[in-house]
Each structure stands twice: as structure tokens, then as C-alpha cells.
Write a protein that holds these residues in place. Structure first.
Motif, PDB file in Angstrom:
ATOM      1  N   GLU A 174       0.938  -1.277  -0.084  1.00  0.00           N
ATOM      2  CA  GLU A 174      -0.043  -0.129  -0.075  1.00  0.00           C
ATOM      3  C   GLU A 174       0.871   1.292  -0.004  1.00  0.00           C
ATOM      4  O   GLU A 174       0.405   2.403   0.127  1.00  0.00           O
ATOM      5  N   ARG A 175       2.137   1.121  -0.092  1.00  0.00           N
ATOM      6  CA  ARG A 175       3.014   2.292  -0.329  1.00  0.00           C
ATOM      7  C   ARG A 175       2.736   3.098  -1.275  1.00  0.00           C
ATOM      8  O   ARG A 175       2.686   2.660  -2.608  1.00  0.00           O
ATOM      9  N   LEU A 176       2.608   4.508  -0.858  1.00  0.00           N
ATOM     10  CA  LEU A 176       2.351   5.314  -2.131  1.00  0.00           C
ATOM     11  C   LEU A 176       3.595   5.822  -2.963  1.00  0.00           C
ATOM     12  O   LEU A 176       4.611   5.940  -2.368  1.00  0.00           O
ATOM     13  N   LEU A 177       3.530   5.651  -4.065  1.00  0.00           N
ATOM     14  CA  LEU A 177       4.598   6.046  -4.891  1.00  0.00           C
ATOM     15  C   LEU A 177       4.923   7.499  -5.117  1.00  0.00           C
ATOM     16  O   LEU A 177       3.963   8.359  -5.371  1.00  0.00           O
ATOM     17  N   CYS A 178       6.197   7.917  -5.136  1.00  0.00           N
ATOM     18  CA  CYS A 178       6.614   9.191  -5.649  1.00  0.00           C
ATOM     19  C   CYS A 178       7.595   9.396  -6.808  1.00  0.00           C
ATOM     20  O   CYS A 178       8.098   8.312  -7.409  1.00  0.00           O
ATOM     21  N   GLU A 179       7.705  10.680  -7.338  1.00  0.00           N
ATOM     22  CA  GLU A 179       8.392  10.934  -8.637  1.00  0.00           C
ATOM     23  C   GLU A 179      10.028  10.072  -8.280  1.00  0.00           C
ATOM     24  O   GLU A 179      10.595  10.306  -7.088  1.00  0.00           O
ATOM     25  N   GLY A 180      10.447   9.348  -9.402  1.00  0.00           N
ATOM     26  CA  GLY A 180      11.779   8.905  -9.155  1.00  0.00           C
ATOM     27  C   GLY A 180      11.956   7.284  -8.321  1.00  0.00           C
ATOM     28  O   GLY A 180      12.962   7.221  -8.274  1.00  0.00           O
ATOM     29  N   ASP A 181      10.815   7.001  -7.662  1.00  0.00           N
ATOM     30  CA  ASP A 181      11.083   5.892  -6.871  1.00  0.00           C
ATOM     31  C   ASP A 181      11.343   4.774  -7.855  1.00  0.00           C
ATOM     32  O   ASP A 181      10.844   4.672  -8.789  1.00  0.00           O
ATOM     33  N   ARG A 182      12.205   3.949  -7.097  1.00  0.00           N
ATOM     34  CA  ARG A 182      12.455   2.405  -7.842  1.00  0.00           C
ATOM     35  C   ARG A 182      11.821   1.376  -7.012  1.00  0.00           C
ATOM     36  O   ARG A 182      11.854   1.360  -5.758  1.00  0.00           O
ATOM     37  N   ILE A 183      10.683   0.339  -7.808  1.00  0.00           N
ATOM     38  CA  ILE A 183      10.189  -0.573  -7.141  1.00  0.00           C
ATOM     39  C   ILE A 183      10.765  -1.811  -7.689  1.00  0.00           C
ATOM     40  O   ILE A 183      10.808  -2.349  -8.739  1.00  0.00           O
ATOM     41  N   ASP A 184      11.124  -2.732  -6.747  1.00  0.00           N
ATOM     42  CA  ASP A 184      11.495  -4.222  -6.979  1.00  0.00           C
ATOM     43  C   ASP A 184      10.280  -5.151  -6.537  1.00  0.00           C
ATOM     44  O   ASP A 184      10.098  -4.957  -5.339  1.00  0.00           O
ATOM     45  N   ALA A 185       9.753  -5.761  -7.272  1.00  0.00           N
ATOM     46  CA  ALA A 185       8.875  -6.901  -6.736  1.00  0.00           C
ATOM     47  C   ALA A 185       9.383  -8.137  -6.953  1.00  0.00           C
ATOM     48  O   ALA A 185       9.739  -8.570  -7.903  1.00  0.00           O
ATOM     49  N   TYR A 186       9.198  -8.835  -6.042  1.00  0.00           N
ATOM     50  CA  TYR A 186       9.617 -10.267  -5.900  1.00  0.00           C
ATOM     51  C   TYR A 186       8.435 -11.186  -5.692  1.00  0.00           C
ATOM     52  O   TYR A 186       7.332 -10.985  -5.248  1.00  0.00           O
ATOM     53  N   PRO A 187       8.474 -12.466  -6.336  1.00  0.00           N
ATOM     54  CA  PRO A 187       7.544 -13.462  -6.156  1.00  0.00           C
ATOM     55  C   PRO A 187       7.349 -14.084  -4.974  1.00  0.00           C
ATOM     56  O   PRO A 187       8.221 -13.994  -3.964  1.00  0.00           O
ATOM     57  N   GLY A 188       6.182 -14.508  -4.757  1.00  0.00           N
ATOM     58  CA  GLY A 188       5.847 -15.386  -3.387  1.00  0.00           C
ATOM     59  C   GLY A 188       4.542 -15.266  -2.977  1.00  0.00           C
ATOM     60  O   GLY A 188       3.689 -15.983  -3.529  1.00  0.00           O
ATOM     61  N   GLY A 189       4.088 -14.215  -2.343  1.00  0.00           N
ATOM     62  CA  GLY A 189       2.629 -14.152  -1.811  1.00  0.00           C
ATOM     63  C   GLY A 189       2.203 -14.750  -0.582  1.00  0.00           C
ATOM     64  O   GLY A 189       3.074 -15.355  -0.157  1.00  0.00           O
ATOM     65  N   ASP A 190       1.194 -14.442   0.204  1.00  0.00           N
ATOM     66  CA  ASP A 190       0.841 -14.790   1.482  1.00  0.00           C
ATOM     67  C   ASP A 190       0.643 -16.425   1.524  1.00  0.00           C
ATOM     68  O   ASP A 190       0.228 -16.829   0.443  1.00  0.00           O
ATOM     69  N   MET A 191       1.088 -17.162   2.243  1.00  0.00           N
ATOM     70  CA  MET A 191       0.749 -18.455   2.557  1.00  0.00           C
ATOM     71  C   MET A 191      -0.316 -18.750   3.458  1.00  0.00           C
ATOM     72  O   MET A 191      -0.333 -18.330   4.709  1.00  0.00           O
ATOM     73  N   PRO A 192      -1.173 -19.820   2.992  1.00  0.00           N
ATOM     74  CA  PRO A 192      -2.442 -19.935   3.923  1.00  0.00           C
ATOM     75  C   PRO A 192      -1.721 -21.055   5.139  1.00  0.00           C
ATOM     76  O   PRO A 192      -0.669 -21.433   5.001  1.00  0.00           O
ATOM     77  N   ALA A 193      -2.678 -21.274   6.110  1.00  0.00           N
ATOM     78  CA  ALA A 193      -2.545 -22.262   7.165  1.00  0.00           C
ATOM     79  C   ALA A 193      -2.453 -23.475   6.270  1.00  0.00           C
ATOM     80  O   ALA A 193      -3.088 -23.774   5.560  1.00  0.00           O
ATOM     81  N   MET A 194      -1.784 -24.726   6.913  1.00  0.00           N
ATOM     82  CA  MET A 194      -1.320 -26.099   6.396  1.00  0.00           C
ATOM     83  C   MET A 194      -2.031 -26.942   7.170  1.00  0.00           C
ATOM     84  O   MET A 194      -2.522 -26.724   8.259  1.00  0.00           O
ATOM     85  N   PRO A 195      -3.008 -27.867   6.299  1.00  0.00           N
ATOM     86  CA  PRO A 195      -2.820 -27.940   4.765  1.00  0.00           C
ATOM     87  C   PRO A 195      -4.010 -26.791   4.472  1.00  0.00           C
ATOM     88  O   PRO A 195      -4.794 -26.475   5.054  1.00  0.00           O
ATOM     89  N   PRO A 196      -3.749 -26.624   3.279  1.00  0.00           N
ATOM     90  CA  PRO A 196      -4.495 -25.510   2.712  1.00  0.00           C
ATOM     91  C   PRO A 196      -5.855 -25.998   2.045  1.00  0.00           C
ATOM     92  O   PRO A 196      -5.676 -27.229   1.887  1.00  0.00           O
ATOM     93  N   ARG A 197      -6.668 -25.092   2.131  1.00  0.00           N
ATOM     94  CA  ARG A 197      -8.096 -25.510   1.378  1.00  0.00           C
ATOM     95  C   ARG A 197      -8.209 -24.369   0.283  1.00  0.00           C
ATOM     96  O   ARG A 197      -7.777 -23.384   0.042  1.00  0.00           O
ATOM     97  N   PHE A 198      -8.885 -24.945  -0.835  1.00  0.00           N
ATOM     98  CA  PHE A 198      -9.039 -24.485  -1.897  1.00  0.00           C
ATOM     99  C   PHE A 198     -10.295 -24.048  -2.570  1.00  0.00           C
ATOM    100  O   PHE A 198     -11.053 -24.688  -2.021  1.00  0.00           O
ATOM    101  N   VAL A 199     -10.297 -22.907  -3.620  1.00  0.00           N
ATOM    102  CA  VAL A 199     -11.460 -22.912  -4.091  1.00  0.00           C
ATOM    103  C   VAL A 199     -11.086 -22.565  -5.818  1.00  0.00           C
ATOM    104  O   VAL A 199     -10.182 -21.862  -5.949  1.00  0.00           O
ATOM    105  N   ALA A 200     -11.699 -23.309  -6.635  1.00  0.00           N
ATOM    106  CA  ALA A 200     -11.398 -23.382  -7.994  1.00  0.00           C
ATOM    107  C   ALA A 200     -12.244 -22.678  -9.044  1.00  0.00           C
ATOM    108  O   ALA A 200     -13.365 -22.969  -8.778  1.00  0.00           O
ATOM    109  N   ASP A 201     -11.591 -21.953 -10.126  1.00  0.00           N
ATOM    110  CA  ASP A 201     -12.792 -21.598 -10.891  1.00  0.00           C
ATOM    111  C   ASP A 201     -13.137 -22.507 -12.036  1.00  0.00           C
ATOM    112  O   ASP A 201     -12.668 -23.585 -12.132  1.00  0.00           O
TER     113      ASP A 201
END
Length: 233
Positions: free
Chosen positions: A62-89
Motif C-alpha cells: 500500500e506504499r504510495l509512490l513518488c516521483e523517481g521511486d524504484r520498485i523491485d517486486a519479488y514473487p511469493g505471496g501470502d501462505m495459507p495455514a497448512m494444509p491449505p483449502r482451495f476454491v477453483a474457478d
């Protein structure tokens, strides 16, 4: 309008056009745009993003961006409790069936609209499985995976690896049709419902209280067992 410099790392490059992969690039940002807003506008759902650095320092999405900012985005994402439960489209029904076969609670109905999937995911802390990037950018979804693979078995292998499912599998503990727990059934109670050859050659059965289906370890069971051995390896 401000301009910021972006670099997507690892799997997040899957969401970029080739000209922007594995390199820095500048992008115009609306004033008061957050890192989340811009990362998603550039193609990567927030559910696929792990760490974010702004100007070399850890930052919230949610960090607001300013002129000249450099953003590095790395893969991952939040992990659910184990074992995970799913919903599929609707596009990954085969994967939903495989997950149930392996014993993972998976909600699936090909009539679900995106809003219903998002509601279920948020209210039940489920991981959304989809090949629809637009579904995963819904704010209420916390856990999700955009499936890279197209074939069902390859999708299952992808999910097994992403969430470490092999250690949590309980094969053939859920109904493949309605996701309810299976339980042993006395043959005498269901004998009249069995095909003659099944009645003659099998003694152990499992049943589902929701849909009433009966399961036994026939040739289909051995094929499914071999399939699970492959995808869980």
C-alpha cells in the motif's frame, strides 16, 4: 502524474510483455498510486507478490509512490495455514478433482461467478486457483495462484510444489463429486446397489453422505493411485 522505475523478479516476469522482462523499465503512475495498484496495472496480481522494495528498502504494497521511486517486486505471496483449502474457478475443474482425490478440501462449481469465488475465498480463507489474472486482483482475495500450466497433471504438480502438499495428502478421503468426507460402508447395507461383478469381487466400500455415491478399489482406483504417486512425487 509521476514516473517510477520498476523491476519484476523471478516468476513475476511471466506477467510482463517480453520487452519488460528481467530488466528495469519506467512507467507513468497516477498521483497517489500505491505499489499494489501499479504492480497490478503492469500485470502481476498481488497474490503472486512476496516482498516489495521501494528505493532498496522493504515496503508494504500500500506504499504510495513518488516521483523517481524504484520498485523491485519479488514473487511469493501470502501462505495459507497448512494444509491449505482451495476454491477453483470454472477453467480448472480437472485440477479440483485431482486435489479432492489427494484429500484436499476444494470447493468447485463451474457455475460460480468471480464475485462468488472471491466471497468464498475471503470468508473461508481459501486459496483461489485460476488462470484468470483479473480474478486474482480482487482486493478481498488474500491467497491465490495463477496457474502457469495448461494440462491438469502439470497444474497439480505446480500446486503440490507451491504449497508443499505431499506431506499433507490423505488420498481417497474425500468424495470426488461433492468434496465431503468419505466413510467406510458395510457391504450388507449397500449390496443391492452394487453391480453383480462388484458385488462378487469386492468387500470394502466407502460412501458419501451428501451425494450417496459408493466407491471401491477397482481398476479405476489403481489408475488413480498411480496418478497421485506421479503428481505427489
Amino acid at each position: 502524474m509521476v514516473t517510477a522505475r520498476f523491476r519484476f523478479h523471478g516468476e513475476l516476469n511471466d506477467f510482463l510483455p517480453p520487452s519488460r522482462r528481467e530488466r528495469d523499465f519506467d512507467a507513468p503512475c497516477a498521483r497517489a498510486a500505491s505499489a499494489k495498484h501499479m504492480i497490478e496495472a503492469l500485470g502481476a496480481p498481488h497474490t503472486e507478490v512476496g516482498r516489495v522494495h521501494v528505493n532498496g528498502e522493504d515496503a508494504e504494497l500500500e506504499r504510495l509512490l513518488c516521483e523517481g521511486d524504484r520498485i523491485d517486486a519479488y514473487p511469493g505471496g501470502d501462505m495459507p495455514a497448512m494444509p491449505p483449502r482451495f476454491v477453483a474457478d470454472a477453467h480448472v475443474g480437472g485440477l479440483a478433482r485431482l486435489l479432492r482425490m489427494a484429500g484436499f478440501d476444494t470447493v468447485y462449481d463451474n457455475a460460480f461467478h468471480d464475485a462468488e469465488i472471491a466471497r468464498i475465498a475471503a470468508s473461508e480463507d481459501r486459496v483461489v486457483l485460476t488462470r484468470d489474472r483479473d480474478l486474482l486482483i480482487r482486493r478481498e482475495i488474500r491467497y491465490g495462484r495463477y496457474l502457469r500450466a495448461l494440462a491438469t497433471e502439470a497444474q497439480m504438480e505446480e500446486i503440490v510444489a507451491r504449497y508443499g502438499l505431499a506431506a499433507h495428502a490423505q488420498p481417497f478421503s474425500l468424495c470426488l463429486h461433492c468434496n465431503a468426507p468419505l466413510h467406510p460402508v458395510d457391504k450388507a447395507q449397500i449390496e443391492e446397489r452394487l453391480p453383480p461383478l462388484v458385488r462378487a469381487h469386492y468387500a470394502e466400500f466407502s460412501g458419501c453422505d451428501i451425494c450417496g455415491r459408493i466407491f471401491w478399489k477397482g481398476s479405476h482406483y489403481r489408475r488413480m493411485e498411480a496418478l497421485l504417486a506421479r503428481v505427489l512425487a
